[in-house]
Write an enzyme that holds these catalytic residues in place. Sequence first.
Site, PDB file in Angstrom:
ATOM      1  N   LYS A  65      30.921  53.792  43.372  1.00 32.37           N
ATOM      2  CA  LYS A  65      32.214  54.368  43.747  1.00 32.37           C
ATOM      3  C   LYS A  65      32.079  55.888  43.866  1.00 32.37           C
ATOM      4  O   LYS A  65      31.122  56.492  43.357  1.00 32.37           O
ATOM      5  CB  LYS A  65      33.280  53.994  42.706  1.00 32.37           C
ATOM      6  CG  LYS A  65      33.620  52.493  42.737  1.00 32.37           C
ATOM      7  CD  LYS A  65      34.604  52.086  41.662  1.00 32.37           C
ATOM      8  CE  LYS A  65      34.896  50.582  41.762  1.00 32.37           C
ATOM      9  NZ  LYS A  65      35.731  50.094  40.642  1.00 32.37           N
ATOM     10  N   HIS A  98      29.663  48.375  46.727  1.00 35.17           N
ATOM     11  CA  HIS A  98      31.119  48.565  46.607  1.00 35.17           C
ATOM     12  C   HIS A  98      31.346  49.953  46.027  1.00 35.17           C
ATOM     13  O   HIS A  98      30.784  50.228  44.977  1.00 35.17           O
ATOM     14  CB  HIS A  98      31.642  47.482  45.672  1.00 35.17           C
ATOM     15  CG  HIS A  98      33.081  47.605  45.298  1.00 35.17           C
ATOM     16  ND1 HIS A  98      34.097  47.069  46.054  1.00 35.17           N
ATOM     17  CD2 HIS A  98      33.689  48.160  44.223  1.00 35.17           C
ATOM     18  CE1 HIS A  98      35.252  47.286  45.451  1.00 35.17           C
ATOM     19  NE2 HIS A  98      35.049  47.951  44.354  1.00 35.17           N
ATOM     20  N   GLU A 147      41.206  48.401  49.872  1.00 34.31           N
ATOM     21  CA  GLU A 147      42.630  48.456  49.499  1.00 34.31           C
ATOM     22  C   GLU A 147      43.429  49.524  50.256  1.00 34.31           C
ATOM     23  O   GLU A 147      44.167  50.303  49.653  1.00 34.31           O
ATOM     24  CB  GLU A 147      42.764  48.695  47.986  1.00 34.31           C
ATOM     25  CG  GLU A 147      42.097  47.622  47.163  1.00 34.31           C
ATOM     26  CD  GLU A 147      42.255  47.829  45.662  1.00 34.31           C
ATOM     27  OE1 GLU A 147      42.783  48.870  45.233  1.00 34.31           O
ATOM     28  OE2 GLU A 147      41.848  46.924  44.914  1.00 34.31           O
ATOM     29  N   ASN A 197      37.784  45.352  52.394  1.00 34.55           N
ATOM     30  CA  ASN A 197      38.035  44.600  51.160  1.00 34.55           C
ATOM     31  C   ASN A 197      39.438  44.892  50.637  1.00 34.55           C
ATOM     32  O   ASN A 197      39.854  46.058  50.572  1.00 34.55           O
ATOM     33  CB  ASN A 197      36.983  45.048  50.124  1.00 34.55           C
ATOM     34  CG  ASN A 197      36.937  44.184  48.880  1.00 34.55           C
ATOM     35  OD1 ASN A 197      36.842  42.953  48.968  1.00 34.55           O
ATOM     36  ND2 ASN A 197      36.995  44.804  47.716  1.00 34.55           N
ATOM     37  N   HIS A 233      41.751  38.287  42.637  1.00 36.95           N
ATOM     38  CA  HIS A 233      42.049  38.388  41.207  1.00 36.95           C
ATOM     39  C   HIS A 233      43.272  37.483  40.993  1.00 36.95           C
ATOM     40  O   HIS A 233      44.412  37.918  41.164  1.00 36.95           O
ATOM     41  CB  HIS A 233      42.357  39.840  40.822  1.00 36.95           C
ATOM     42  CG  HIS A 233      41.174  40.732  41.020  1.00 36.95           C
ATOM     43  ND1 HIS A 233      40.045  40.647  40.236  1.00 36.95           N
ATOM     44  CD2 HIS A 233      40.926  41.709  41.926  1.00 36.95           C
ATOM     45  CE1 HIS A 233      39.166  41.544  40.644  1.00 36.95           C
ATOM     46  NE2 HIS A 233      39.675  42.197  41.667  1.00 36.95           N
ATOM     47  N   GLU A 261      35.824  39.371  44.493  1.00 42.69           N
ATOM     48  CA  GLU A 261      36.045  39.856  43.117  1.00 42.69           C
ATOM     49  C   GLU A 261      36.754  38.802  42.279  1.00 42.69           C
ATOM     50  O   GLU A 261      37.647  39.111  41.478  1.00 42.69           O
ATOM     51  CB  GLU A 261      36.885  41.151  43.137  1.00 42.69           C
ATOM     52  CG  GLU A 261      36.296  42.255  43.985  1.00 42.69           C
ATOM     53  CD  GLU A 261      37.042  43.583  43.875  1.00 42.69           C
ATOM     54  OE1 GLU A 261      37.890  43.743  42.984  1.00 42.69           O
ATOM     55  OE2 GLU A 261      36.764  44.468  44.703  1.00 42.69           O
ATOM     56  N   ASP A 263      38.335  36.386  39.746  1.00 47.12           N
ATOM     57  CA  ASP A 263      38.514  36.073  38.327  1.00 47.12           C
ATOM     58  C   ASP A 263      39.835  35.318  38.213  1.00 47.12           C
ATOM     59  O   ASP A 263      40.699  35.431  39.071  1.00 47.12           O
ATOM     60  CB  ASP A 263      38.436  37.295  37.391  1.00 47.12           C
ATOM     61  CG  ASP A 263      39.164  38.526  37.878  1.00 47.12           C
ATOM     62  OD1 ASP A 263      40.204  38.380  38.557  1.00 47.12           O
ATOM     63  OD2 ASP A 263      38.715  39.652  37.550  1.00 47.12           O
ATOM     64  N   TRP A 310      34.092  38.843  39.375  1.00 47.78           N
ATOM     65  CA  TRP A 310      34.125  40.259  38.982  1.00 47.78           C
ATOM     66  C   TRP A 310      33.633  40.387  37.542  1.00 47.78           C
ATOM     67  O   TRP A 310      34.408  40.431  36.617  1.00 47.78           O
ATOM     68  CB  TRP A 310      35.517  40.848  39.210  1.00 47.78           C
ATOM     69  CG  TRP A 310      35.465  42.325  39.475  1.00 47.78           C
ATOM     70  CD1 TRP A 310      36.060  43.309  38.739  1.00 47.78           C
ATOM     71  CD2 TRP A 310      34.773  43.003  40.538  1.00 47.78           C
ATOM     72  NE1 TRP A 310      35.774  44.543  39.283  1.00 47.78           N
ATOM     73  CE2 TRP A 310      34.980  44.391  40.386  1.00 47.78           C
ATOM     74  CE3 TRP A 310      33.968  42.565  41.607  1.00 47.78           C
ATOM     75  CZ2 TRP A 310      34.438  45.342  41.259  1.00 47.78           C
ATOM     76  CZ3 TRP A 310      33.429  43.520  42.465  1.00 47.78           C
ATOM     77  CH2 TRP A 310      33.673  44.880  42.280  1.00 47.78           C
TER      78      TRP A 310
HETATM   79  C1  XIL Z   1      37.628  47.902  38.463  1.00 44.92           C
HETATM   80  C2  XIL Z   1      36.457  47.848  37.483  1.00 44.92           C
HETATM   81  O1  XIL Z   1      36.118  46.519  37.232  1.00 44.92           O
HETATM   82  C3  XIL Z   1      36.828  48.555  36.201  1.00 44.92           C
HETATM   83  O2  XIL Z   1      35.691  48.627  35.339  1.00 44.92           O
HETATM   84  C4  XIL Z   1      37.311  49.971  36.522  1.00 44.92           C
HETATM   85  O3  XIL Z   1      37.743  50.586  35.332  1.00 44.92           O
HETATM   86  C5  XIL Z   1      38.454  49.931  37.529  1.00 44.92           C
HETATM   87  O4  XIL Z   1      38.013  49.235  38.670  1.00 44.92           O
HETATM   88  N1  XIL Z   1      39.710  46.116  42.750  1.00 44.92           N
HETATM   89  C6  XIL Z   1      38.523  46.712  43.079  1.00 44.92           C
HETATM   90  C7  XIL Z   1      37.561  47.048  42.005  1.00 44.92           C
HETATM   91  O5  XIL Z   1      38.210  46.845  44.273  1.00 44.92           O
HETATM   92  O6  XIL Z   1      36.803  48.200  42.312  1.00 44.92           O
HETATM   93  C8  XIL Z   1      38.224  47.218  40.672  1.00 44.92           C
HETATM   94  O7  XIL Z   1      37.209  47.362  39.690  1.00 44.92           O
HETATM   95  C9  XIL Z   1      39.114  46.031  40.375  1.00 44.92           C
HETATM   96  C10 XIL Z   1      40.194  45.894  41.409  1.00 44.92           C
END
Ligand code: XIL
Length: 351
Positions: A65, A98, A147, A197, A233, A261, A263, A310
Site C-alpha cells: 500500500k 494490492h 474502492e 477492486n 467481506h 478478500e 472472509d 483475507w
Molecule cells: C485492511 C488490512 O487487512 C488491515 O490490516 C489494515 O489495518 C486495514 O486494511 N479492503 C481492502 C483492504 O481493500 O486493503 C483492507 O485491508 C480491508 C478492506
Amino acid sequence: MPLVCLACVACGKYGAPAQPVETLKSVAPFPVGAAVNPYLLKTNSLYYAVVATEYNSVTTENVLKFNATEPQLNQFDFSGGDTVLSFAAKNHMRVHAHNLVWHQALPGWVLNFSGDSLAWENIFKTHIQSVVAHCKGKVSSWDVVNEAIRDDDGKLRNKDVNPGDGSIWRQHLGPDYIARAFQYAHEADPGALLFYNDYGQEWNGVKLDSMVAMVNRLKRRGIPIDGIGMQMHIGINTNQANMKIAMQRLASTGLLIHISELDVSVNPSGDTNIVYNDALQSRQADMYQLVAQTYISTVPKAQRYGITTWNVGDADSWIPHFYHRKDWPLPFDSLYRKKAAYEGYLRGLKN
Ligand code: XIL
C-alpha cells in the site's frame, strides 16, 4: 512396490495404500489464495507452513500500500513487499499485488501535499510506476484502483464532496484518474494483469450497476483493465441470490473475476456476548461452501482468477481490530487448526 504413506510406515501400517492429503489448492479448479503478512511469515512457522501447504496464490495484505511503499516523497520502502515476493517465489506461488491507488493508507505527506494538477499527476504517476517497476516479473497482477465508488449513490468518491471518506486522487486529478492509473501501471509492466477492486457488490445494487458501467466504459476506450476484484467481506447471513447476481453481472463484462478478500463474519452486528458455538461454526461453513459453489457455477472457467481469503487464521483477521468486535471470520483458528469453515470451503471447491 506400491506407493506407501510414510506416516503409515511410521505408525506400523506399512503396506496400506497412500491417501493423498487434500488441501484447498489440490481440490480447487482455480488458484486459491490468502492475503499474507510478512511479519507472520518470518516469525510463525505454523503460519508459514499452512500458507505454503494450502494455497498457490498470495496477496500482499498491507505491505504494498502507498503508506508502506512511499512513506516519504520519492523514498521507497519495499522491505515488507520483498519478504512476501521471495516467500512466493520460493514456494512457487502466484502473487497478486494490492494496491496502487486508494483513498486510504496514504502517508501524511500525500494528505498534506499542495501543488497544482501537474504536481499531483506527477506524484500519482511516479508512485504507480515506481512500485509496479519494482515488482515487475515477480507479481502476476495488481489491484490498480481500490474502492473508488461510493456506497450511497454509486458515484466516484471525491474528497471535495465527502471530506471523511472521499478520494484525494479524484479531488485533485479529476474523474479520469482511474483510466490513467491503469495506463500508467500497464506502461510500467505490460505483462501484469490489472484489476479494479471493490466491496459490496453482493449487497449494493447501485454500486454494482455503477461498477459494471465504469468497467465497460474503460473497456470500450481500450484502457488496459483485465479483471474485477469482489472483496466479499461477507457474513453468515449474506443473501445467496444477490451474490449470484453480482457474480453474473460482473462476469458479463468478460473480465477476470477475483474473489479477492473473502472472509465470513459470524458477528456482523457486534454482539459483545457472542459465543462462537457449533451452530455458528456450521452456518459459517455453509457460507464458505456456498461462495465457492456459486463462483464455480456462475463465473465461466476462463474468467476465474481465483478466490483469496483475507489472511489465514482468526487471530490474523482485520475484522476484530477494524470493527472493534469479537469475530472468527477465517477458515483456520488462531492456532492454524482447520475449522468447520475450512471443511465447508473444501467441499465447495470440490464441486
Ligand atoms: C485492511 C488490512 O487487512 C488491515 O490490516 C489494515 O489495518 C486495514 O486494511 N479492503 C481492502 C483492504 O481493500 O486493503 C483492507 O485491508 C480491508 C478492506
